[in-house]
Design a protein around this motif. Structure first.
Motif, short mmCIF file in Angstrom:
data_model
loop_
_atom_site.label_atom_id
_atom_site.label_comp_id
_atom_site.label_asym_id
_atom_site.label_seq_id
_atom_site.Cartn_x
_atom_site.Cartn_y
_atom_site.Cartn_z
N ARG A 61 -11.44 2.28 1.47
CA ARG A 61 -10.44 2.59 2.51
C ARG A 61 -11.14 3.02 3.79
NH1 ARG A 61 -5.61 2.50 -0.05
NH2 ARG A 61 -4.49 3.43 1.70
N GLY A 100 -0.42 4.51 1.16
CA GLY A 100 -1.12 5.60 1.83
C GLY A 100 -0.21 6.36 2.79
N ASP A 107 0.86 -1.18 0.00
CA ASP A 107 0.00 0.00 0.00
C ASP A 107 0.90 1.23 0.00
OD1 ASP A 107 -2.55 1.15 -0.08
OD2 ASP A 107 -2.50 1.57 2.06
N PHE A 140 -4.05 6.29 9.88
CA PHE A 140 -3.87 5.94 8.48
C PHE A 140 -5.17 5.35 7.93
CE2 PHE A 140 -2.39 2.54 11.24
CZ PHE A 140 -3.10 1.43 10.78
N MET A 141 -5.19 5.11 6.64
CA MET A 141 -6.34 4.48 5.99
C MET A 141 -5.96 3.05 5.64
SD MET A 141 -8.56 6.99 5.84
CE MET A 141 -9.76 6.61 4.57
#
Length: 331
Positions: free
Chosen positions: A291, A229, A227, A283-284
């Protein structure tokens, strides 16, 4: 007898008879070295430099005598166990390395390092047997491998900044030699490039991670999802409150049990000081339906330097995520 020679030496120096004083000092260095009093031998050699630093031949002779006697101390079994390692060193480096390592006896059940804790030592086994143990999330103990004579352990955390991912415990009685980070630093100052030689040897011989990977051993409990993000985090105080300084990193991957992210900084000491500390994060998390925002706490268990002043920070969550991250379906 030594006392008499000390008096004679002082008289020679006082009378300005440098040549005679240097020959006597060289003789005294040899006597101390053969008696394995290397502290006195080194001190006498330093005195030679003070008396006449231009008597190069005698000073070199004294130094070679010390190194020769130091190398005699290294017993044959130890030398045979580590012949490949010693083949990469000069005689001076071999003796310096041997005396920089502390002998450490161990017995069955004795822990040299524990999973989840810091380790700043590299262990070289001379005799006996140890085993690497891994404690899973279900508190089940798994034997990863055994470590015997001529094998080393602790290199993953010794050369990197991470908490121990396994424990090293004695299986039988035995003896190993322990090299500390402080001692390695002194060796590097005396012999530039020494750290690189030790690292190269460990990689060539096979690190713990390499050996476990070759055997197909996987210590990861939860699947990691790549990821990218943003992770907002702050260092938590002992009582669990934040220090009001918010920092940002770019996520690399995430699982139900932890995540890793990259940070950019030129302050190496500051980022390495995070190891073992608890941080708060926001965070996502990627889920199948999209998300989802998460706020949680975790412990920094690893810090790996990358290129261009970047560091990879690895965090273990205090509690598992309620929903396991997944790779969202592409539309």
């Amino acid at each position: 007898m030594g006392s008499d020679k000390d008096h004679i030496l002082e008289s020679l120096i006082a009378e300005g008879r440098k040549r005679d004083a240097m020959h006597l000092l060289c003789e005294m260095v040899g006597e101390a070295a053969r008696q394995r009093d290397f502290v006195r031998a080194d001190a006498l050699r330093k005195k030679m430099l003070q008396v006449d630093d231009m008597a190069i031949a005698l000073i070199v002779e004294a130094g070679e005598c010390i190194e020769e006697e130091k190398n005699r101390v290294i017993d044959g079994r130890h030398r045979e166990n580590w012949k490949e390692l010693y083949s990469r060193m000069t005689p001076g480096e071999r003796s310096a390395f041997f005396f920089a390592c502390d002998p450490l006896p161990f017995s069955s059940g004795y822990f040299l390092f524990r999973q989840g804790e810091k380790n700043q030592n590299l262990f070289f086994v001379d005799d006996g047997c140890l085993q690497l143990l891994f404690l899973s999330g279900e508190r089940r103990e798994k034997i990863l491998s055994r470590v015997g004579p001529g094998e080393f352990a602790g290199e993953d955390t010794f050369f990197g900044s991470s908490l121990c991912t396994e424990s090293l415990v004695g299986l039988t009685q035995g003896l190993c030699r322990r090299l500390s980070l402080e001692a390695l630093g002194r060796l590097e100052r005396d012999f530039p490039g020494f750290i690189k030689r030790i690292q190269t040897y460990c990689i060539h011989a096979g690190t713990t991670g390499q050996k476990l990977a070759a055997r197909g051993v996987n210590r990861r409990i939860y699947v990691r999802i790549p990821d990218n993000g943003v992770v907002v985090f702050q260092l938590l105080c002992i009582e669990g409150s934040g220090n009001n300084v918010l920092l940002k990193g770019l996520m690399s991957d995430i699982s139900a049990g932890g995540l890793s992210f990259h940070v950019s900084t030129s302050n190496d000491r500051a980022v390495r000081s995070l190891l073992g500390r608890e941080i708060g994060m926001k965070f996502m998390v990627p889920l199948q339906e999209g998300r989802h925002p998460v706020v949680c706490k975790g412990t920094v268990v690893g810090i790996m330097p990358c290129q261009n002043c970047e560091y990879s920070v690895h965090v273990k969550f205090r509690q598992l995520l309620r929903h396991h991250p997944v790779v969202p379906e592409s539309h």
